[in-house]
Design an enzyme around this catalytic site. Structure first.
Site, PDB file in Angstrom:
ATOM      1  N   GLY A 156     -10.744  -3.689  -5.700  1.00  0.00           N
ATOM      2  CA  GLY A 156     -11.905  -2.601  -5.110  1.00  0.00           C
ATOM      3  C   GLY A 156     -12.434  -1.863  -6.360  1.00  0.00           C
ATOM      4  N   ILE A 158     -11.400   0.374  -7.843  1.00  0.00           N
ATOM      5  CA  ILE A 158     -10.553   1.033  -8.899  1.00  0.00           C
ATOM      6  C   ILE A 158     -10.109   0.009  -9.339  1.00  0.00           C
ATOM      7  CG2 ILE A 158      -7.733   2.314  -9.480  1.00  0.00           C
ATOM      8  CD1 ILE A 158      -8.932   4.662  -6.774  1.00  0.00           C
ATOM      9  N   ARG A 178      -7.097  -8.322   0.723  1.00  0.00           N
ATOM     10  CA  ARG A 178      -7.415  -9.628   2.252  1.00  0.00           C
ATOM     11  C   ARG A 178      -8.391 -10.926   2.009  1.00  0.00           C
ATOM     12  NH1 ARG A 178      -7.769  -4.277   6.229  1.00  0.00           N
ATOM     13  NH2 ARG A 178      -8.947  -4.082   4.216  1.00  0.00           N
ATOM     14  N   ARG A 235      -1.153   5.491  -2.584  1.00  0.00           N
ATOM     15  CA  ARG A 235      -0.125   5.847  -1.872  1.00  0.00           C
ATOM     16  C   ARG A 235       0.952   5.674  -1.868  1.00  0.00           C
ATOM     17  NH1 ARG A 235      -4.082   8.431  -1.947  1.00  0.00           N
ATOM     18  NH2 ARG A 235      -5.664   8.980  -1.169  1.00  0.00           N
ATOM     19  N   ASP A 259       2.341   7.016  -9.602  1.00  0.00           N
ATOM     20  CA  ASP A 259       1.831   8.455  -9.408  1.00  0.00           C
ATOM     21  C   ASP A 259       1.971   9.159  -7.844  1.00  0.00           C
ATOM     22  OD1 ASP A 259       0.005  10.527 -10.182  1.00  0.00           O
ATOM     23  OD2 ASP A 259      -1.537   9.395  -9.252  1.00  0.00           O
ATOM     24  N   GLU A 264       5.529  13.317  -0.825  1.00  0.00           N
ATOM     25  CA  GLU A 264       5.369  14.298  -1.715  1.00  0.00           C
ATOM     26  C   GLU A 264       5.594  15.319  -1.141  1.00  0.00           C
ATOM     27  OE1 GLU A 264       1.700  12.822  -3.424  1.00  0.00           O
ATOM     28  OE2 GLU A 264       2.394  10.605  -3.257  1.00  0.00           O
ATOM     29  N   HIS A 282       1.039  13.005  -8.502  1.00  0.00           N
ATOM     30  CA  HIS A 282       0.211  12.178  -7.943  1.00  0.00           C
ATOM     31  C   HIS A 282      -1.777  13.195  -8.358  1.00  0.00           C
ATOM     32  CE1 HIS A 282      -1.566  10.952  -3.861  1.00  0.00           C
ATOM     33  NE2 HIS A 282      -2.638  11.468  -4.809  1.00  0.00           N
TER      34      HIS A 282
HETATM   35  P1  NAP Z   1     -12.082   0.337  -2.652  1.00  0.00           P
HETATM   36  O1  NAP Z   1     -12.823   0.570  -3.758  1.00  0.00           O
HETATM   37  O2  NAP Z   1     -12.521   0.808  -1.230  1.00  0.00           O
HETATM   38  O3  NAP Z   1     -11.017  -0.582  -2.680  1.00  0.00           O
HETATM   39  C1  NAP Z   1     -10.301  -0.970  -2.014  1.00  0.00           C
HETATM   40  C2  NAP Z   1      -9.562  -2.341  -1.636  1.00  0.00           C
HETATM   41  O4  NAP Z   1      -8.437  -2.349  -1.399  1.00  0.00           O
HETATM   42  C3  NAP Z   1     -10.174  -3.969  -1.669  1.00  0.00           C
HETATM   43  O5  NAP Z   1     -10.116  -4.516  -2.768  1.00  0.00           O
HETATM   44  C4  NAP Z   1     -10.045  -3.920  -0.487  1.00  0.00           C
HETATM   45  O6  NAP Z   1     -10.383  -5.525  -0.039  1.00  0.00           O
HETATM   46  C5  NAP Z   1      -7.860  -4.329  -1.114  1.00  0.00           C
HETATM   47  N1  NAP Z   1      -7.163  -3.669   0.635  1.00  0.00           N
HETATM   48  C6  NAP Z   1      -7.404  -3.058   1.249  1.00  0.00           C
HETATM   49  N2  NAP Z   1      -6.178  -2.973   2.332  1.00  0.00           N
HETATM   50  C7  NAP Z   1      -5.663  -4.425   2.306  1.00  0.00           C
HETATM   51  C8  NAP Z   1      -4.495  -4.977   2.158  1.00  0.00           C
HETATM   52  N3  NAP Z   1      -4.022  -4.500   3.656  1.00  0.00           N
HETATM   53  N4  NAP Z   1      -3.885  -5.791   1.515  1.00  0.00           N
HETATM   54  C9  NAP Z   1      -4.724  -6.168   0.511  1.00  0.00           C
HETATM   55  N5  NAP Z   1      -5.626  -5.526  -0.156  1.00  0.00           N
HETATM   56  C10 NAP Z   1      -6.362  -4.442   0.936  1.00  0.00           C
HETATM   57  O7  NAP Z   1     -11.583   1.820  -2.866  1.00  0.00           O
HETATM   58  P2  NAP Z   1     -11.089   2.758  -4.301  1.00  0.00           P
HETATM   59  O8  NAP Z   1     -12.421   3.621  -3.998  1.00  0.00           O
HETATM   60  O9  NAP Z   1     -10.349   1.433  -5.769  1.00  0.00           O
HETATM   61  O10 NAP Z   1      -9.835   2.874  -3.843  1.00  0.00           O
HETATM   62  C11 NAP Z   1      -8.345   2.336  -3.756  1.00  0.00           C
HETATM   63  C12 NAP Z   1      -6.883   3.856  -3.315  1.00  0.00           C
HETATM   64  O11 NAP Z   1      -6.848   3.987  -4.431  1.00  0.00           O
HETATM   65  C13 NAP Z   1      -7.401   3.956  -2.148  1.00  0.00           C
HETATM   66  O12 NAP Z   1      -7.395   4.028  -0.725  1.00  0.00           O
HETATM   67  C14 NAP Z   1      -6.199   5.640  -2.369  1.00  0.00           C
HETATM   68  O13 NAP Z   1      -5.542   5.126  -1.356  1.00  0.00           O
HETATM   69  C15 NAP Z   1      -6.476   5.356  -4.125  1.00  0.00           C
HETATM   70  N6  NAP Z   1      -6.270   6.880  -4.773  1.00  0.00           N
HETATM   71  C16 NAP Z   1      -4.909   7.235  -4.891  1.00  0.00           C
HETATM   72  C17 NAP Z   1      -5.494   8.354  -6.209  1.00  0.00           C
HETATM   73  C18 NAP Z   1      -4.665   8.296  -6.424  1.00  0.00           C
HETATM   74  O14 NAP Z   1      -4.759   9.610  -7.246  1.00  0.00           O
HETATM   75  N7  NAP Z   1      -2.693   8.116  -7.607  1.00  0.00           N
HETATM   76  C19 NAP Z   1      -6.609   8.684  -6.493  1.00  0.00           C
HETATM   77  C20 NAP Z   1      -7.883   7.955  -6.201  1.00  0.00           C
HETATM   78  C21 NAP Z   1      -7.726   6.111  -4.896  1.00  0.00           C
HETATM   79  P3  NAP Z   1     -10.315  -5.988   1.013  1.00  0.00           P
HETATM   80  O15 NAP Z   1     -10.809  -4.969   2.166  1.00  0.00           O
HETATM   81  O16 NAP Z   1     -10.530  -7.846   1.272  1.00  0.00           O
HETATM   82  O17 NAP Z   1      -8.616  -6.256   1.479  1.00  0.00           O
END
Ligand code: NAP
Length: 316
Positions: A156, A158, A178, A235, A259, A264, A282
């Site tokens: 996605g 990130i 997916r 997560r 992270d 947590e 985190h």
């Molecule tokens: P995004 O643009 O919505 O991307 C999410 C990606 O996850 C998409 O490529 C989606 O593709 C994939 N996905 C969703 N469900 C899935 C599954 N069951 N199996 C495999 N792939 C799956 O979101 P983003 O902005 O990149 O952020 C992603 C995540 O990073 C957030 O939801 C958050 O949990 C995490 N995050 C963590 C921090 C931190 O501080 N560590 C900070 C920001 C974000 P498909 O729908 O095609 O499967």
């Protein structure tokens, strides 16, 4: 807008809190002692129209149901896995998040964790600080990062930013999610196990949902293998944490840069003893620049809601 009551669940970024206080009527749940929070909620139940929460707290059905006047939940995070979205839909409550503005920081930290784990940067820093360079000579050899095969779960916002960065280190990129996307130059694997089998570094960057909970299980760790490194900036619940600890302790997995954790701020004791892991609290989006940008998105969504304008980043 001063009469629009916003409930903040815990102390957050100073700038966000200050601006919320200037623009709205701000209530802080965290000001009341834990055993008085139900009383606090009951006392203000009728007036609260918005909740500002974070990725770790979210908002569960019990909280949502305790607030009959609730109209919107603005999360200071991109992940809204802890907000009961189904209940919000049932009640017609809007939900917003902060996508995009944190992408660079999270991708930067993912690459940093991969590099720090392979090159043992924190351990080498401790070595110098402890005077061991003088006593024992040069630090033992580490493992090269450039050119490693990087597998990304979730290409996605990130995930793509991570891919772009590691290409600068000549790392071939492959991914699993997916839905296969058209990404010339990035190889798609239809299962996480196949992705892990073909990766040296496996990065978790997907959102958390029922299909991605424990997406990195024992089979995936075995496929990544004793030289493989897992990086998790998604997560904690994406990974089977007890299995991760035992794979790292047994040497069935080469290392991990983490992270996020299952419970947590508690980190499994065994991880603290291992020198093939790098641990972060985190903090992937935790820079001054990004937290201010995230706060601005929260504020803009709340203002848009009050003014009955389209929300900037609606989830529900
Ligand atoms: P995004 O643009 O919505 O991307 C999410 C990606 O996850 C998409 O490529 C989606 O593709 C994939 N996905 C969703 N469900 C899935 C599954 N069951 N199996 C495999 N792939 C799956 O979101 P983003 O902005 O990149 O952020 C992603 C995540 O990073 C957030 O939801 C958050 O949990 C995490 N995050 C963590 C921090 C931190 O501080 N560590 C900070 C920001 C974000 P498909 O729908 O095609 O499967």
């Amino acid at each position: 807008m001063e009469s629009f009551t916003v409930l903040m669940l815990r102390a957050m970024d100073d700038y966000l809190e200050q601006e919320l206080g200037c623009r709205f009527r701000l209530l802080r749940l965290c000001d009341s002692p834990p055993d008085r929070r139900d009383d606090f909620l009951r006392a203000h139940a009728g007036s609260v129209r918005a909740i500002v929460t974070g990725g770790g707290d979210g908002a569960d059905a019990a909280l949502i149901d305790a607030l009959p006047g609730l109209e919107i939940i603005a999360s200071y995070s991109v992940g809204v896995d802890r907000v009961d979205l189904a209940r919000c839909r049932e009640r017609g409550i809007r939900v917003t998040n902060t996508p995009g503005v944190l992408t660079d920081d999270v991708a930067d930290l993912a690459v940093g964790l991969a590099m720090a784990t392979l090159r043992r940067i924190p351990q080498a820093d401790s070595y110098v600080r402890a005077g061991q360079w003088k006593d024992k000579g040069y630090y033992p050899l580490t493992t090269k990062f450039s050119g490693k095969r990087v597998g990304i779960i979730g290409l996605g916002r990130i995930g793509l930013a991570i891919a772009k960065r590691v290409q600068g280190f000549d790392c071939p990129v492959s991914y699993y999610q997916r839905r296969e996307q058209t990404h010339p130059g990035y190889t798609y694997y239809p299962t996480v196990v196949e992705l892990a089998r073909n990766s040296d570094v496996l990065v978790v960057a997907c959102s958390l949902n029922e299909q991605s909970r424990r997406i990195v299980d024992r089979e995936v760790m075995e496929a990544l293998g004793p030289k493989g490194v897992l990086v998790n900036i998604g997560r904690g619940a994406h990974v089977d944490e007890p299995e991760l600890v035992s794979a790292l302790v047994d040497g069935r997995l080469g290392g991990a840069g983490l992270d996020v954790f299952a419970n947590e701020p508690n980190v499994p004791e065994a991880l603290l003893e291992l020198d093939n892991v790098v641990l972060a609290p985190h903090m992937a989006s935790g820079t001054h620049e990004t937290r201010t940008a995230m706060a601005d998105v929260v504020l803009a969504n709340l203002e848009a809601h009050v003014l009955k304008k389209p929300l900037l980043t609606p989830v529900v």
